[in-house]
Motif scaffolding. Structure first.
Motif, PDB file in Angstrom:
ATOM      1  N   GLU A 168       2.130   1.720  -3.708  1.00  0.00           N
ATOM      2  CA  GLU A 168       1.137   2.048  -4.410  1.00  0.00           C
ATOM      3  C   GLU A 168       0.716   3.589  -4.042  1.00  0.00           C
ATOM      4  O   GLU A 168       0.364   4.570  -4.939  1.00  0.00           O
ATOM      5  CB  GLU A 168      -0.234   1.411  -4.099  1.00  0.00           C
ATOM      6  CG  GLU A 168      -1.508   1.736  -5.084  1.00  0.00           C
ATOM      7  CD  GLU A 168      -2.594   1.181  -4.493  1.00  0.00           C
ATOM      8  OE1 GLU A 168      -3.264   1.426  -3.563  1.00  0.00           O
ATOM      9  OE2 GLU A 168      -2.839  -0.061  -5.118  1.00  0.00           O
ATOM     10  N   TRP A 169       0.743   4.012  -2.864  1.00  0.00           N
ATOM     11  CA  TRP A 169       0.574   5.304  -2.372  1.00  0.00           C
ATOM     12  C   TRP A 169       1.603   6.512  -3.148  1.00  0.00           C
ATOM     13  O   TRP A 169       1.309   7.430  -3.371  1.00  0.00           O
ATOM     14  CB  TRP A 169       0.640   5.486  -0.913  1.00  0.00           C
ATOM     15  CG  TRP A 169       0.367   7.264  -0.456  1.00  0.00           C
ATOM     16  CD1 TRP A 169       1.308   7.818   0.064  1.00  0.00           C
ATOM     17  CD2 TRP A 169      -0.659   7.658  -0.519  1.00  0.00           C
ATOM     18  NE1 TRP A 169       0.737   9.122   0.466  1.00  0.00           N
ATOM     19  CE2 TRP A 169      -0.467   9.146  -0.034  1.00  0.00           C
ATOM     20  CE3 TRP A 169      -2.136   7.416  -1.041  1.00  0.00           C
ATOM     21  CZ2 TRP A 169      -1.476   9.962   0.143  1.00  0.00           C
ATOM     22  CZ3 TRP A 169      -2.896   8.278  -0.857  1.00  0.00           C
ATOM     23  CH2 TRP A 169      -2.803   9.578  -0.398  1.00  0.00           C
TER      24      TRP A 169
ATOM     25  N   VAL B 279      -7.699  -4.352   5.540  1.00  0.00           N
ATOM     26  CA  VAL B 279      -7.625  -3.350   4.498  1.00  0.00           C
ATOM     27  C   VAL B 279      -9.039  -3.442   3.885  1.00  0.00           C
ATOM     28  O   VAL B 279      -9.596  -2.196   3.545  1.00  0.00           O
ATOM     29  CB  VAL B 279      -6.431  -3.432   3.897  1.00  0.00           C
ATOM     30  CG1 VAL B 279      -6.608  -2.550   2.716  1.00  0.00           C
ATOM     31  CG2 VAL B 279      -5.387  -2.807   4.532  1.00  0.00           C
TER      32      VAL B 279
ATOM     33  N   LEU C 104       0.854  -1.401  -0.091  1.00  0.00           N
ATOM     34  CA  LEU C 104       0.044   0.052  -0.140  1.00  0.00           C
ATOM     35  C   LEU C 104       0.786   1.315  -0.097  1.00  0.00           C
ATOM     36  O   LEU C 104       0.728   2.201  -0.532  1.00  0.00           O
ATOM     37  CB  LEU C 104      -0.805   0.048   1.190  1.00  0.00           C
ATOM     38  CG  LEU C 104      -2.108  -1.065   1.199  1.00  0.00           C
ATOM     39  CD1 LEU C 104      -2.824  -0.885   2.733  1.00  0.00           C
ATOM     40  CD2 LEU C 104      -2.967  -0.565   0.217  1.00  0.00           C
TER      41      LEU C 104
ATOM     42  N   GLN D 190      -4.943   4.904   3.400  1.00  0.00           N
ATOM     43  CA  GLN D 190      -3.731   5.248   3.695  1.00  0.00           C
ATOM     44  C   GLN D 190      -3.706   5.907   5.040  1.00  0.00           C
ATOM     45  O   GLN D 190      -2.664   5.706   5.857  1.00  0.00           O
ATOM     46  CB  GLN D 190      -3.214   6.266   2.548  1.00  0.00           C
ATOM     47  CG  GLN D 190      -1.761   6.429   2.538  1.00  0.00           C
ATOM     48  CD  GLN D 190      -1.089   5.135   2.343  1.00  0.00           C
ATOM     49  OE1 GLN D 190      -1.407   4.099   1.662  1.00  0.00           O
ATOM     50  NE2 GLN D 190       0.244   4.902   2.752  1.00  0.00           N
TER      51      GLN D 190
ATOM     52  N   ARG E 266      -9.391   5.129  -0.913  1.00  0.00           N
ATOM     53  CA  ARG E 266      -8.054   4.764  -0.889  1.00  0.00           C
ATOM     54  C   ARG E 266      -7.082   5.820   0.017  1.00  0.00           C
ATOM     55  O   ARG E 266      -6.301   5.344   0.762  1.00  0.00           O
ATOM     56  CB  ARG E 266      -7.509   4.906  -2.360  1.00  0.00           C
ATOM     57  CG  ARG E 266      -5.968   4.411  -2.321  1.00  0.00           C
ATOM     58  CD  ARG E 266      -5.785   3.149  -1.807  1.00  0.00           C
ATOM     59  NE  ARG E 266      -4.233   2.679  -1.772  1.00  0.00           N
ATOM     60  CZ  ARG E 266      -3.415   3.071  -0.825  1.00  0.00           C
ATOM     61  NH1 ARG E 266      -3.872   3.598   0.268  1.00  0.00           N
ATOM     62  NH2 ARG E 266      -2.301   2.618  -0.885  1.00  0.00           N
TER      63      ARG E 266
END
Length: 302
Positions: free
Chosen positions: A21-22, A141, A18, A111, A107
């Motif tokens: 991806e962030w 998640v 994650l 985060q 999303r």
């Protein structure tokens, strides 16, 4: 109010993916433009820009997901002011929509909540026959994302992050309880086996819990050097810390539980330490235990 402590987690798992991806999202100009438009439309751009170190008028068009996350999860600790709550509510409102921007908003919420999600995941890992940290991390998640999309949180007055965390924990516990019930016999047999000697990771985690508990006053200062507490007591300290994080218990409530059950502080001694009477301290502990039980129900079966 977002809890921004960063508990350690295994490398290469869901939370590290994650984070990777962030980083890609933050580098995407289209995403940055969308986030800037949201902040302008919600009349939050100037305040977020000022909070993250910019000059409001000049920085509005350079605002993006990184600045939004900085407003939600500042690096210097926990922030409780109205702006953080307003930003999270605005994101939750957008996440409840039906277009592509809703996915992006959810999303970003995920985060922002990763530190809490890591702790929830770790609290549900069982030593015998259970799912791995990464398996439960995926479930956490997924549940967090669905709760963010549900639209239930932004309508509540106050404490949007605490509400979000509690709802996620409840749904996660329900899913894990159903999963464990299907394998109950095997788990019950496995739990009769003797404990293994804790490995380095568990010992480091125990030290982290004890440090957090000592900082919160859950371990009396004159007993901080005693031997490591047993795993059951560590789990109780984690539960009390969780409840304090989301505002379900006050620091005094947390001490009333932890001193009695993990540090063996008598009611008379606790009363002397806190300037009250043993009967009043016992009543506080009883109420605190009832609140802790109510908030964490349904709790996953061990």
């Amino acid at each position: 109010m977002l809890d921004v402590r960063h508990p350690t987690r295994p490398a290469g798992g869901i939370f590290h993916r994650l984070d990777a991806e962030w980083a890609a999202l933050c580098a995407d100009a289209t995403v940055q433009a969308a986030v800037a438009d949201w902040l302008v439309a919600d009349r939050l751009a100037d305040d977020v820009a000022a909070m993250t170190g910019g000059v409001a008028d000049a920085w509005v068009r350079t605002l993006g997901p990184a600045q939004l996350l900085a407003a939600l999860r500042p690096v210097d600790g926990r922030l409780t002011d109205e702006l953080t709550d307003a930003v999270l509510r605005a994101l939750l409102h957008r996440a409840a929509g039906h277009d592509r921007s809703a996915i992006l908003a959810a999303r970003i919420v995920v985060q922002a909540m990763i530190p809490a999600a890591v702790r929830m995941t770790r609290s549900q890992v069982r030593p015998f026959g259970g799912r791995s940290f990464d398996d439960i991390g995926h479930m956490t998640v997924a549940v967090l994302f669905e709760v963010a999309r549900s639209g239930r949180i932004h309508t509540r007055p106050g404490r949007p992050a605490a509400n979000l965390q509690l709802d996620t924990l409840r749904y996660l516990c329900a899913e894990l309880a159903a999963d464990r019930e299907a394998h109950g016999e095997a788990l019950a047999a496995a739990e009769d086996l003797p404990d293994h000697v804790p490995g380095p990771a568990r010992m480091a985690e125990a030290a982290q819990v004890r440090t957090a508990a000592a900082t919160a006053g859950l371990i009396p200062a004159d007993r901080a050097g005693e031997a490591e507490v047993m795993s059951a007591r560590l789990e109780l300290l984690e539960l009390v810390l969780e409840a304090m994080d989301v505002g379900a218990l006050t620091p005094e409530d947390g001490r009333a539980i932890a001193w009695h059950y993990t540090a063996a502080v008598s009611d008379a001694e606790a009363a002397a330490r806190t300037g009250t009477t043993p009967g009043a301290w016992q009543r506080r502990r009883s109420r605190a235990v009832a609140r802790l039980t109510a908030v964490l129900q349904p709790r996953c079966a061990a």
